[in-house]
Design an enzyme around this catalytic site. Structure first.
Site, mmCIF file in Angstrom:
data_model
loop_
_atom_site.group_PDB
_atom_site.id
_atom_site.type_symbol
_atom_site.label_atom_id
_atom_site.label_comp_id
_atom_site.label_asym_id
_atom_site.label_seq_id
_atom_site.Cartn_x
_atom_site.Cartn_y
_atom_site.Cartn_z
ATOM 1 N N LEU A 19 -13.776 -27.489 4.287
ATOM 2 C CA LEU A 19 -14.058 -28.875 4.651
ATOM 3 C C LEU A 19 -13.854 -29.131 6.136
ATOM 4 O O LEU A 19 -14.677 -29.784 6.781
ATOM 5 C CB LEU A 19 -13.158 -29.818 3.835
ATOM 6 C CG LEU A 19 -13.553 -30.043 2.377
ATOM 7 C CD1 LEU A 19 -12.398 -30.662 1.612
ATOM 8 C CD2 LEU A 19 -14.784 -30.935 2.279
ATOM 9 N N ASP A 38 -6.621 -24.751 13.666
ATOM 10 C CA ASP A 38 -6.436 -23.946 12.455
ATOM 11 C C ASP A 38 -5.413 -22.862 12.752
ATOM 12 O O ASP A 38 -5.496 -22.169 13.767
ATOM 13 C CB ASP A 38 -7.746 -23.309 11.999
ATOM 14 C CG ASP A 38 -7.703 -22.947 10.519
ATOM 15 O OD1 ASP A 38 -8.299 -23.686 9.718
ATOM 16 O OD2 ASP A 38 -7.052 -21.944 10.175
ATOM 17 N N ASP A 73 0.971 -24.793 14.897
ATOM 18 C CA ASP A 73 1.416 -25.192 13.565
ATOM 19 C C ASP A 73 1.685 -26.689 13.562
ATOM 20 O O ASP A 73 2.684 -27.154 14.115
ATOM 21 C CB ASP A 73 2.676 -24.419 13.195
ATOM 22 C CG ASP A 73 3.174 -24.732 11.799
ATOM 23 O OD1 ASP A 73 2.599 -25.605 11.127
ATOM 24 O OD2 ASP A 73 4.166 -24.091 11.374
ATOM 25 N N ILE A 74 0.820 -27.465 12.930
ATOM 26 C CA ILE A 74 0.940 -28.931 12.964
ATOM 27 C C ILE A 74 1.992 -29.451 11.984
ATOM 28 O O ILE A 74 2.205 -30.659 11.901
ATOM 29 C CB ILE A 74 -0.420 -29.623 12.739
ATOM 30 C CG1 ILE A 74 -1.192 -29.030 11.537
ATOM 31 C CG2 ILE A 74 -1.283 -29.458 13.984
ATOM 32 C CD1 ILE A 74 -0.822 -29.584 10.221
ATOM 33 N N ASN A 100 -6.678 -32.641 7.736
ATOM 34 C CA ASN A 100 -7.340 -31.922 6.656
ATOM 35 C C ASN A 100 -6.618 -30.637 6.237
ATOM 36 O O ASN A 100 -6.882 -30.118 5.164
ATOM 37 C CB ASN A 100 -8.777 -31.582 7.109
ATOM 38 C CG ASN A 100 -9.467 -30.608 6.205
ATOM 39 O OD1 ASN A 100 -9.942 -30.965 5.133
ATOM 40 N ND2 ASN A 100 -9.539 -29.340 6.624
ATOM 41 N N TYR A 171 1.086 -29.968 -5.207
ATOM 42 C CA TYR A 171 -0.115 -30.453 -4.514
ATOM 43 C C TYR A 171 -0.379 -31.924 -4.838
ATOM 44 O O TYR A 171 -0.667 -32.734 -3.946
ATOM 45 C CB TYR A 171 -1.298 -29.584 -4.934
ATOM 46 C CG TYR A 171 -2.633 -29.955 -4.357
ATOM 47 C CD1 TYR A 171 -2.938 -29.704 -3.025
ATOM 48 C CD2 TYR A 171 -3.612 -30.520 -5.163
ATOM 49 C CE1 TYR A 171 -4.186 -30.016 -2.499
ATOM 50 C CE2 TYR A 171 -4.864 -30.832 -4.660
ATOM 51 C CZ TYR A 171 -5.142 -30.588 -3.323
ATOM 52 O OH TYR A 171 -6.383 -30.908 -2.827
ATOM 53 N N LYS A 175 -0.423 -34.996 -2.195
ATOM 54 C CA LYS A 175 -1.634 -35.783 -2.006
ATOM 55 C C LYS A 175 -1.414 -37.256 -2.356
ATOM 56 O O LYS A 175 -2.025 -38.144 -1.742
ATOM 57 C CB LYS A 175 -2.777 -35.196 -2.838
ATOM 58 C CG LYS A 175 -3.284 -33.857 -2.306
ATOM 59 C CD LYS A 175 -3.776 -33.964 -0.865
ATOM 60 C CE LYS A 175 -4.518 -32.740 -0.408
ATOM 61 N NZ LYS A 175 -4.952 -32.828 1.005
ATOM 62 N N THR A 205 -14.892 -24.973 -2.025
ATOM 63 C CA THR A 205 -14.330 -24.258 -0.889
ATOM 64 C C THR A 205 -13.520 -23.081 -1.423
ATOM 65 O O THR A 205 -13.387 -22.890 -2.636
ATOM 66 C CB THR A 205 -13.404 -25.161 -0.059
ATOM 67 O OG1 THR A 205 -12.210 -25.447 -0.819
ATOM 68 C CG2 THR A 205 -14.091 -26.481 0.308
#
Length: 293
Positions: A19, A38, A73-74, A100, A171, A175, A205
């Site tokens: 995505l 990334d 690394d965010i 994302n 997850y 989310k 994906t």
């Protein structure tokens, strides 16, 4: 390049594949300058590689667009700060942040380890919070200096976060947290010219190909909505959660008050249970959890 994002600077996290890659390329096609973030990790978050981000940057540049890679690394404050600094140092501004990045470590609840839970919550939820906080600090400073932005944030939640998903407790929790983060950010940042929304995409994906083997929707089917939400054309749209699958868009309503019963005196446990059963008989059934039979 010209398009609805001409002149805008856009940061996309997790943009090396899937995505994020589709979003970055779509923004560039609409005239945006893109910071492609990334870490290059595997599906389970392990490892790192500069290759995926570099490949997307090369693809955008080959098509005549402008892009730079960011491999930080965010999920760390330093990495998130350097991401925003890359946009400002390279292009002199920041207009849109698309959060994302993510990975999966799916297991049934009783088999889910603490590390699996923490790792998924860190990359999805904390990986949204830290870039958002860094970007918001910049936009607030700009507004206080008399330069309010037409800034946009597009977060990425999931049907798992809205309805739950068997085998994905970590997850789904992350989310769901992103939905709450989106609503708070929309309420707090509007005064600085920042609009914040979230999408719940369904697309094929590398993360979803085993879970949703029959899913035909592609990442490129989701990106047009993300580009529009990240453009100035989305003025007035904030605090919304939109589900997107192929050509179908759904504005999600979230938690709304349902049947209510009030009492002037404190109920006994039995009375509380009786009142609740009466309300449940009048209430709509909850949405079906993904994978629940």
């Amino acid at each position: 390049m010209t398009g609805i994002c001409t002149g805008r600077v856009v940061v996309v996290t997790g943009a090396g594949r899937g995505l994020g890659r589709a979003h970055a390329i779509a923004f560039a096609a609409e005239g945006a300058k893109v910071v492609v973030n990334d870490l290059g990790a595997g599906l389970d978050g392990a490892g790192a590689s500069a290759g995926p981000a570099a490949d997307v940057v090369a693809e955008i540049r080959a098509g005549g667009g402008a892009a730079v890679p960011h491999g930080g690394d965010i999920t760390t404050a330093e990495g998130a700060a350097s991401l925003i600094a890359t946009a400002l140092d390279t292009y002199g501004r920041l207009d849109t942040l698309v959060n994302n990045a993510g990975f999966l470590r799916d297991r049934m609840l009783v088999n889910l380890t603490e590390d699996d839970f923490d790792a998924v919550v860190r990359v999805h939820l904390k990986g949204h919070f830290l870039p958002l906080r860094a970007a918001a600090a910049h936009w607030r400073a700009e507004a206080k200096a008399g330069r309010p932005a037409e800034a946009r944030v597009v977060n990425t939640t999931s049907g798992a976060g809205l309805l739950g998903s068997v085998g994905q407790a970590n997850y789904a929790a992350a989310k769901a947290g992103i939905v709450g983060l989106t609503l708070v950010a929309a309420a707090e940042l509007g005064r600085y010219g920042v609009l914040v929304n979230a999408i719940a995409p369904a697309a094929r994906t590398r993360m979803t190909e085993h879970t949703f083997a029959d899913l035909a929707a592609l990442p490129e089917d989701v990106s047009p909505l993300v580009v529009w939400l990240g453009s100035a054309d989305s003025a007035g749209v904030t605090g919304r959660i939109i589900e997107s699958e192929a050509g179908r868009l759904t504005v999600m309503r979230g938690w709304q008050p349902g049947p209510t019963a009030d009492s002037a005196t404190r109920r006994t446990p039995s009375a509380a249970g009786s009142a609740l059963r009466t309300l449940l008989a009048r209430a709509a059934e909850p949405g079906k959890v993904y994978g629940a039979g």
